[in-house]
Design a protein around this motif. Structure first.
Motif, mmCIF file in Angstrom:
data_model
loop_
_atom_site.group_PDB
_atom_site.id
_atom_site.type_symbol
_atom_site.label_atom_id
_atom_site.label_comp_id
_atom_site.label_asym_id
_atom_site.label_seq_id
_atom_site.Cartn_x
_atom_site.Cartn_y
_atom_site.Cartn_z
ATOM 1 N N ALA A 1 -38.783 18.231 -29.681
ATOM 2 C CA ALA A 1 -37.763 18.923 -28.884
ATOM 3 C C ALA A 1 -37.172 18.005 -27.815
ATOM 4 O O ALA A 1 -36.023 18.167 -27.420
ATOM 5 C CB ALA A 1 -38.340 20.168 -28.235
ATOM 6 N N ALA A 2 -37.962 17.037 -27.363
ATOM 7 C CA ALA A 2 -37.497 16.097 -26.336
ATOM 8 C C ALA A 2 -36.752 14.912 -26.942
ATOM 9 O O ALA A 2 -36.329 14.010 -26.219
ATOM 10 C CB ALA A 2 -38.678 15.601 -25.512
ATOM 11 N N GLY A 3 -36.617 14.913 -28.269
ATOM 12 C CA GLY A 3 -35.894 13.835 -28.941
ATOM 13 C C GLY A 3 -36.705 12.572 -29.148
ATOM 14 O O GLY A 3 -36.159 11.513 -29.469
ATOM 15 N N PRO B 1 -38.892 10.259 -31.295
ATOM 16 C CA PRO B 1 -39.135 10.121 -32.735
ATOM 17 C C PRO B 1 -40.621 10.205 -33.091
ATOM 18 O O PRO B 1 -41.481 9.813 -32.296
ATOM 19 C CB PRO B 1 -38.590 8.726 -33.064
ATOM 20 C CG PRO B 1 -37.763 8.321 -31.903
ATOM 21 C CD PRO B 1 -38.274 9.074 -30.718
ATOM 22 N N TYR B 2 -40.897 10.691 -34.265
ATOM 23 C CA TYR B 2 -42.253 10.824 -34.781
ATOM 24 C C TYR B 2 -43.015 9.514 -34.637
ATOM 25 O O TYR B 2 -44.159 9.491 -34.178
ATOM 26 C CB TYR B 2 -42.170 11.232 -36.256
ATOM 27 C CG TYR B 2 -43.469 11.570 -36.954
ATOM 28 C CD1 TYR B 2 -44.564 10.730 -36.930
ATOM 29 C CD2 TYR B 2 -43.592 12.742 -37.678
ATOM 30 C CE1 TYR B 2 -45.739 11.039 -37.596
ATOM 31 C CE2 TYR B 2 -44.752 13.066 -38.352
ATOM 32 C CZ TYR B 2 -45.821 12.199 -38.308
ATOM 33 O OH TYR B 2 -46.985 12.519 -38.969
ATOM 34 N N ALA B 3 -42.424 8.393 -35.005
ATOM 35 C CA ALA B 3 -43.108 7.104 -35.035
ATOM 36 C C ALA B 3 -43.296 6.469 -33.655
ATOM 37 O O ALA B 3 -43.998 5.471 -33.528
ATOM 38 C CB ALA B 3 -42.352 6.136 -35.939
ATOM 39 N N ASP B 4 -42.722 7.043 -32.607
ATOM 40 C CA ASP B 4 -42.854 6.512 -31.259
ATOM 41 C C ASP B 4 -44.303 6.638 -30.780
ATOM 42 O O ASP B 4 -45.044 7.516 -31.248
ATOM 43 C CB ASP B 4 -41.927 7.299 -30.318
ATOM 44 C CG ASP B 4 -41.831 6.683 -28.941
ATOM 45 O OD1 ASP B 4 -40.972 5.793 -28.773
ATOM 46 O OD2 ASP B 4 -42.614 7.080 -28.057
ATOM 47 N N SER B 5 -44.705 5.801 -29.852
ATOM 48 C CA SER B 5 -46.065 5.883 -29.298
ATOM 49 C C SER B 5 -46.372 7.265 -28.738
ATOM 50 O O SER B 5 -47.517 7.706 -28.751
ATOM 51 C CB SER B 5 -46.254 4.845 -28.196
ATOM 52 O OG SER B 5 -46.271 3.560 -28.725
ATOM 53 N N PHE B 6 -45.342 7.944 -28.213
ATOM 54 C CA PHE B 6 -45.537 9.280 -27.662
ATOM 55 C C PHE B 6 -45.004 10.361 -28.595
ATOM 56 O O PHE B 6 -44.867 11.518 -28.201
ATOM 57 C CB PHE B 6 -44.918 9.371 -26.266
ATOM 58 C CG PHE B 6 -45.652 8.503 -25.285
ATOM 59 C CD1 PHE B 6 -46.836 8.926 -24.726
ATOM 60 C CD2 PHE B 6 -45.178 7.240 -24.970
ATOM 61 C CE1 PHE B 6 -47.540 8.121 -23.844
ATOM 62 C CE2 PHE B 6 -45.874 6.423 -24.096
ATOM 63 C CZ PHE B 6 -47.057 6.859 -23.530
ATOM 64 N N GLY B 7 -44.742 10.005 -29.851
ATOM 65 C CA GLY B 7 -44.340 10.966 -30.860
ATOM 66 C C GLY B 7 -45.567 11.624 -31.477
ATOM 67 O O GLY B 7 -46.704 11.435 -31.018
#
Length: 177
Positions: A46-48, A50-56
Motif C-alpha cells: 500500500a505504501a508503494g 516493491p516486493y523485492a525491496d529490503s522493506f518489502g
C-alpha cells in the motif's frame, strides 16, 4: 507464505506441548502474535514499496534481526507476560523466527531476507513442500484450498502431533510423582 493463522499454530502447539508451568498462557498468546507479526510487511504494498525491496514483503521483517527486536521487546515486557526476561526473549525469538523459516519452505515468492541487514539476499530452504498462499482475495479460490490442504499436511498435523506427544509426556511424568 503459509497463511497468517497457520504461523500462529507453531507457538500454540509448542505451548501446549510444554505446558503452562513452563510457558504462561500470556506468553503463548504473545508468541502467536510474534509468529504472525512479520506479515505486517504486506502494508508495504500500500505504501508503494516493491516486493523485492529490503522493506518489502519477506524482507527485513522476515530476518533474524527482526526476531531479535521482538525478543528484546518481550524481555522488556516480561512482567505482563508472567515470566522471566530471558524466557520471554527466547520464546518470542523462536516464535518470530519460525515465520520466515516456514516461509522459506514454500514453493513460491522471492525467498526470505533471513540475514538482513548483513545481506539483502533472499533465501529458500532446499526442500520446499508447502504451497505458497495467494495474497488477498485469491485466497478464496481453488488455489487457496490447495494451500490449506498443504498446510494441514506439512504444518498443522506435525504441530498437532507435537502438542499431543508433549501433553501426554507431561501427564505420564506427573502421574509417576
Amino acid at each position: 507464505m503459509p497463511t497468517v493463522f497457520t504461523h500462529a499454530i507453531v507457538p500454540l502447539a509448542a505451548g501446549i506441548a510444554l505446558g503452562s508451568v513452563r510457558v504462561s498462557p500470556r506468553l503463548v498468546a504473545a508468541g502467536m502474535i510474534a509468529a504472525m507479526l512479520p506479515d505486517a510487511d504486506v502494508l508495504a504494498f500500500a505504501a508503494g514499496i516493491p516486493y523485492a525491496d529490503s522493506f518489502g514483503h519477506r524482507g527485513a521483517s522476515h530476518s533474524f534481526a527482526f526476531a531479535m527486536l521482538v525478543a528484546l521487546s518481550g524481555a522488556l515486557a516480561h512482567r505482563p507476560l508472567r515470566t522471566r526476561p530471558g524466557v520471554a526473549a527466547a520464546w518470542l525469538f523462536a516464535c518470530c523466527a519460525s515465520h520466515p523459516l516456514l516461509d522459506a519452505l514454500t514453493n513460491g515468492g522471492l525467498g526470505v531476507a533471513l540475514w538482513w541487514p548483513l545481506s539483502d539476499a533472499r533465501w529458500f530452504a532446499p526442500w520446499r513442500p508447502i504451497a505458497v498462499s495467494p495474497i488477498g482475495a485469491g485466497f478464496f479460490s481453488a488455489r487457496g484450498l490447495a494451500v490449506i490442504l498443504s498446510e494441514l499436511r506439512w504444518i498443522w498435523l506435525p504441530c498437532a502431533l507435537m502438542a499431543v506427544v508433549g501433553f501426554a509426556t507431561r501427564r505420564a511424568v506427573s502421574s509417576r510423582t
